[in-house]
Scaffold this active site. Structure first.
Site, mmCIF file in Angstrom:
data_model
loop_
_atom_site.group_PDB
_atom_site.id
_atom_site.type_symbol
_atom_site.label_atom_id
_atom_site.label_comp_id
_atom_site.label_asym_id
_atom_site.label_seq_id
_atom_site.Cartn_x
_atom_site.Cartn_y
_atom_site.Cartn_z
ATOM 1 N N GLU A 31 -69.168 3.624 43.369
ATOM 2 C CA GLU A 31 -68.134 2.684 43.824
ATOM 3 C C GLU A 31 -67.761 3.063 45.250
ATOM 4 O OE1 GLU A 31 -66.307 -0.157 42.951
ATOM 5 O OE2 GLU A 31 -65.446 0.307 44.907
ATOM 6 N N HIS A 49 -59.105 -15.781 28.405
ATOM 7 C CA HIS A 49 -59.194 -17.215 28.097
ATOM 8 C C HIS A 49 -59.726 -17.452 26.689
ATOM 9 C CE1 HIS A 49 -58.347 -18.743 32.139
ATOM 10 N NE2 HIS A 49 -59.022 -17.693 32.594
ATOM 11 N N LYS A 249 -57.034 -28.477 39.195
ATOM 12 C CA LYS A 249 -56.664 -27.821 37.932
ATOM 13 C C LYS A 249 -55.177 -27.522 37.790
ATOM 14 C CE LYS A 249 -60.639 -25.651 35.904
ATOM 15 N NZ LYS A 249 -61.264 -24.414 35.494
ATOM 16 N N ARG A 310 -62.328 -14.862 44.413
ATOM 17 C CA ARG A 310 -63.357 -15.081 43.393
ATOM 18 C C ARG A 310 -64.736 -14.943 44.034
ATOM 19 N NH1 ARG A 310 -59.446 -18.942 43.506
ATOM 20 N NH2 ARG A 310 -58.295 -19.396 41.605
ATOM 21 N N ILE A 334 -69.753 -13.354 39.232
ATOM 22 C CA ILE A 334 -68.897 -13.285 38.044
ATOM 23 C C ILE A 334 -67.467 -13.679 38.443
ATOM 24 C CG2 ILE A 334 -68.220 -11.912 36.043
ATOM 25 C CD1 ILE A 334 -71.256 -12.232 36.229
ATOM 26 N N CYS A 399 -40.686 8.643 38.645
ATOM 27 C CA CYS A 399 -40.393 7.282 39.128
ATOM 28 C C CYS A 399 -39.169 6.785 38.376
ATOM 29 C CB CYS A 399 -41.597 6.372 38.877
ATOM 30 S SG CYS A 399 -41.226 4.618 39.101
HETATM 31 C C1 LIG Z 1 -57.694 -15.620 41.707
HETATM 32 C C2 LIG Z 1 -58.505 -15.160 40.539
HETATM 33 C C3 LIG Z 1 -58.078 -15.412 39.243
HETATM 34 C C4 LIG Z 1 -58.846 -15.016 38.149
HETATM 35 N N1 LIG Z 1 -58.333 -15.147 36.903
HETATM 36 C C5 LIG Z 1 -59.064 -14.744 35.838
HETATM 37 C C6 LIG Z 1 -58.527 -14.837 34.536
HETATM 38 O O1 LIG Z 1 -57.362 -15.149 34.339
HETATM 39 N N2 LIG Z 1 -59.337 -14.520 33.485
HETATM 40 C C7 LIG Z 1 -60.619 -14.143 33.664
HETATM 41 O O2 LIG Z 1 -61.307 -13.965 32.674
HETATM 42 N N3 LIG Z 1 -61.131 -13.969 34.900
HETATM 43 C C8 LIG Z 1 -60.380 -14.246 35.984
HETATM 44 N N4 LIG Z 1 -60.867 -14.067 37.240
HETATM 45 C C9 LIG Z 1 -62.192 -13.519 37.407
HETATM 46 C C10 LIG Z 1 -62.219 -11.994 37.301
HETATM 47 O O3 LIG Z 1 -61.176 -11.439 38.042
HETATM 48 C C11 LIG Z 1 -63.567 -11.520 37.821
HETATM 49 O O4 LIG Z 1 -64.585 -12.204 37.136
HETATM 50 C C12 LIG Z 1 -63.788 -10.028 37.653
HETATM 51 O O5 LIG Z 1 -62.699 -9.281 38.106
HETATM 52 C C13 LIG Z 1 -65.046 -9.654 38.427
HETATM 53 O O6 LIG Z 1 -65.266 -8.298 38.289
HETATM 54 P P1 LIG Z 1 -66.476 -7.607 39.052
HETATM 55 O O7 LIG Z 1 -66.608 -6.258 38.471
HETATM 56 O O8 LIG Z 1 -67.665 -8.497 39.045
HETATM 57 O O9 LIG Z 1 -66.026 -7.564 40.573
HETATM 58 P P2 LIG Z 1 -65.055 -6.541 41.356
HETATM 59 O O10 LIG Z 1 -63.839 -6.264 40.611
HETATM 60 O O11 LIG Z 1 -64.890 -7.096 42.736
HETATM 61 O O12 LIG Z 1 -65.899 -5.212 41.412
HETATM 62 C C14 LIG Z 1 -67.011 -5.047 42.254
HETATM 63 C C15 LIG Z 1 -66.968 -3.646 42.806
HETATM 64 O O13 LIG Z 1 -68.153 -3.396 43.551
HETATM 65 C C16 LIG Z 1 -67.825 -2.527 44.604
HETATM 66 N N5 LIG Z 1 -68.850 -2.606 45.644
HETATM 67 C C17 LIG Z 1 -69.163 -3.680 46.407
HETATM 68 N N6 LIG Z 1 -70.144 -3.371 47.284
HETATM 69 C C18 LIG Z 1 -70.471 -2.076 47.062
HETATM 70 C C19 LIG Z 1 -71.398 -1.182 47.662
HETATM 71 N N7 LIG Z 1 -72.190 -1.568 48.673
HETATM 72 N N8 LIG Z 1 -71.468 0.086 47.186
HETATM 73 C C20 LIG Z 1 -70.662 0.503 46.180
HETATM 74 N N9 LIG Z 1 -69.742 -0.310 45.585
HETATM 75 C C21 LIG Z 1 -69.650 -1.581 46.020
HETATM 76 C C22 LIG Z 1 -66.475 -3.048 45.067
HETATM 77 O O14 LIG Z 1 -65.760 -2.102 45.817
HETATM 78 C C23 LIG Z 1 -65.821 -3.429 43.756
HETATM 79 O O15 LIG Z 1 -64.966 -2.410 43.270
HETATM 80 C C24 LIG Z 1 -60.099 -14.404 38.362
HETATM 81 C C25 LIG Z 1 -60.519 -14.120 39.662
HETATM 82 C C26 LIG Z 1 -59.703 -14.448 40.736
HETATM 83 C C27 LIG Z 1 -60.097 -14.050 42.101
#
Ligand SMILES: Cc1cc2nc3c(=O)[nH]c(=O)nc-3n(C[C@H](O)[C@H](O)[C@H](O)COP(=O)(O)OP(=O)(O)OC[C@H]3O[C@@H](n4cnc5c(N)ncnc54)[C@H](O)[C@@H]3O)c2cc1C
Length: 485
Positions: A31, A49, A249, A310, A334, A399
């Site tokens: 990470e 959801h 939405k 997103r 995702i 805290c």
């Molecule tokens: C506004 C919003 C509302 C949402 N609401 C919902 C909801 O209510 N319910 C739901 O089911 N989903 C929801 N989602 C979707 C959900 O938040 C995401 O699908 C989920 O958090 C994605 O997780 P991830 O692990 O793919 O991405 P991230 O959490 O972004 O993790 C990716 C990680 O990769 C790391 N990384 C990137 N590049 C590198 C690199 N070169 N080397 C090492 N590490 C790296 C980053 O630092 C990061 O920590 C929402 C999203 C948003 C933005």
């Protein structure tokens, strides 16, 4: 040589790491930031959801219904915070009522459970502060709310307990395929692995392009929110979505797992993946739109605003699978409902590895459980006395706003993941999340991190690269005998 290297410590990477920790594999998660759950996973609606919204036939529809069903057991095993509050999609007119029927049909096809259409009066019987203009709603009893970053922490801690290695501050900058394995070039040196899983969120397109797989693009789509004080929790304890109208939405009004109220988000493409700034204009629009669902939103009760981005792909669905480069797996694009889908995606990825020929032998020592935190604020007087008698650090409050003790902070630091920031403690314990936002407790939290980990005070950051709280000893303090500033 590692069997598997996972890039990215969001909810997707951590869920996969925990799933793979069931097997006798050498797994490492890298990470780039100082902790898990620090990007998109940190800032979203936190809704589990029901699985009725994403189109039937899409990966989003398939995994969200499956993921939703996994949450109750996951909470029982890992104690990260999940409440099955149920959700409404509310309609204000006949056109929107039609949408409720479409969602119901779609949900049934996806395998979503607990769906019924109810009248406006039934809605208000359940939640008296919802608008009298609501005519009907789709009720989903299996929907809920969770704490997304606490989930990522819980998954990672459990994976670490079962043998997965976590390296933070490690950014993947290049990937080479060498014969039958990969060499990942990082700012901390090379890492060799037989299989690479790309779970890099907003940056997954860049990671994929490093191995020549540049057939998709991730476009950041921002969502801004406001968070209301806990004393507004009377507004609703059920998640309230608005039925879509004219292609939009609407916004949601939802309880959080910690009993605040969340209002938002908007959904707008932005240029910069890391831009999480909020604007007065968008916040005003969100508050206005949210006021349609509930009696009144008191703007003086807003405690903070925030934004999350997103990882919206140009394929408009999740991208999950082995690429043309054997051994390199993308888990990309995702966006929502990714949080809901994460546990089901993780199981699918383990199955995929088996199909790819990896040997997945069950580890007989796998322990699916993680012990819950002892939260002194939630204990009875007698329970607290007993705990303090066992461990006096639970009697020292660090805290004051959230009543978090030294015992809770020490516990958070020793759960298998490296802790180097004040916000990592805040995400695990809520120290610094109250009204004073860490003004009082941050220095004391730093002292505890320093004492427990051996890091110097100058090495401890607030959050992220370079966010040092102390840079050097002050001149005055040095003159007084060299005490830390
Ligand atoms: C506004 C919003 C509302 C949402 N609401 C919902 C909801 O209510 N319910 C739901 O089911 N989903 C929801 N989602 C979707 C959900 O938040 C995401 O699908 C989920 O958090 C994605 O997780 P991830 O692990 O793919 O991405 P991230 O959490 O972004 O993790 C990716 C990680 O990769 C790391 N990384 C990137 N590049 C590198 C690199 N070169 N080397 C090492 N590490 C790296 C980053 O630092 C990061 O920590 C929402 C999203 C948003 C933005």
């Amino acid at each position: 040589m590692l069997d598997v290297c996972i890039i990215g410590g969001g909810v997707i990477g951590t869920a996969i790491s925990r799933e793979l920790s069931r097997y006798q594999l050498q797994v490492r998660l890298v990470e780039k930031n100082e902790d898990v759950g620090t990007e998109t996973t940190k800032a979203n609606s936190g809704i589990v959801h029901g699985g009725y919204d994403a189109k039937h036939g899409s990966l989003k529809g398939f995994f969200s219904a499956k993921g939703n069903a996994m949450y109750p057991q996951l909470e029982e095993e890992l104690h990260f915070g999940f409440r099955q509050t149920g959700s409404f999609v509310v309609a204000f007119n006949e056109t929107q009522e039609q949408e409720l029927h479409h969602l119901l049909e779609n949900g049934i096809k996806n395998g979503a459970r607990g769906l019924t259409i109810i009248s406006g009066d039934q809605v208000r019987e359940m939640e008296p502060h919802l608008s009298k203009n609501i005519t009907k709603a789709l009720l989903c009893t299996t929907a809920g709310v969770t704490s997304p970053y606490e989930l990522a922490v819980a998954l990672a801690e459990n994976a670490a307990k079962n043998g997965v290695e976590f390296t933070f501050h490690t950014e993947v900058r290049g990937i080479e395929k060498v014969e039958d394995h990969f060499v990942l070039h990082t700012n901390q040196g090379p890492i060799e692995a037989k299989v690479v899983i790309n779970a890099a969120g907003l940056y997954a397109d860049r990671i994929s392009a490093m191995i020549g797989q540049d057939d998709f693009k991730i476009n950041p789509k921002q969502g801004q929110y406001v968070l209301l004080d806990k004393d507004q929790s009377f507004l609703t304890d059920t998640v309230v979505f608005q039925a879509p109208e004219n292609g939009t939405k609407g916004v949601l009004v939802a309880p959080t797992v910690h009993h605040n109220i969340l209002v938002g988000p908007n959904s707008d493409y932005i240029d910069e993946k890391s831009d999480v700034s909020t604007t007065q204009d968008v916040i005003s629009k969100i508050l206005k739109a949210g006021s349609k669902s509930v009696d009144a939103i008191n703007t003086r009760k807003v405690i903070r605003s925030f934004a999350g981005n997103r990882a919206s792909s140009d394929r408009h669905d999740f991208i999950i699978g082995e690429t043309a480069v054997k051994g390199f797996v993308n888990v990309a694009g995702i966006e929502s409902p990714g949080l809901t889908s994460a546990p089901a995606i993780a199981v699918h990825v383990a199955d995929l590895l088996k199909e790819m020929g990896a040997e997945l032998t069950a580890d007989p020592n796998f322990d699916p459980t993680r012990k819950p935190y002892q939260r002194i604020a939630e204990l009875s007087g007698e329970e607290l006395q007993n705990l303090i008698a066992e461990e006096p650090a639970y009697g020292r409050v660090i805290c004051r706003c959230e009543s978090i003790s030294e015992g809770e902070i020490v516990d958070a630091i020793h759960r298998g993941l490296p802790i180097t920031s004040v916000d990592a403690v805040k995400r695990r314990t809520r120290a610094g999340m109250g009204r004073c936002q860490g003004g009082f407790c941050a220095p004391r939290v730093m002292e505890i991190i320093s004492r427990e980990t051996g890091l110097s005070m100058e090495e401890i950051v607030k959050q992220g690269e370079g966010s040092y709280l102390l840079t050097k000893r002050s001149k005055d303090a040095l003159e007084r005998g060299g005490k830390d500033a």
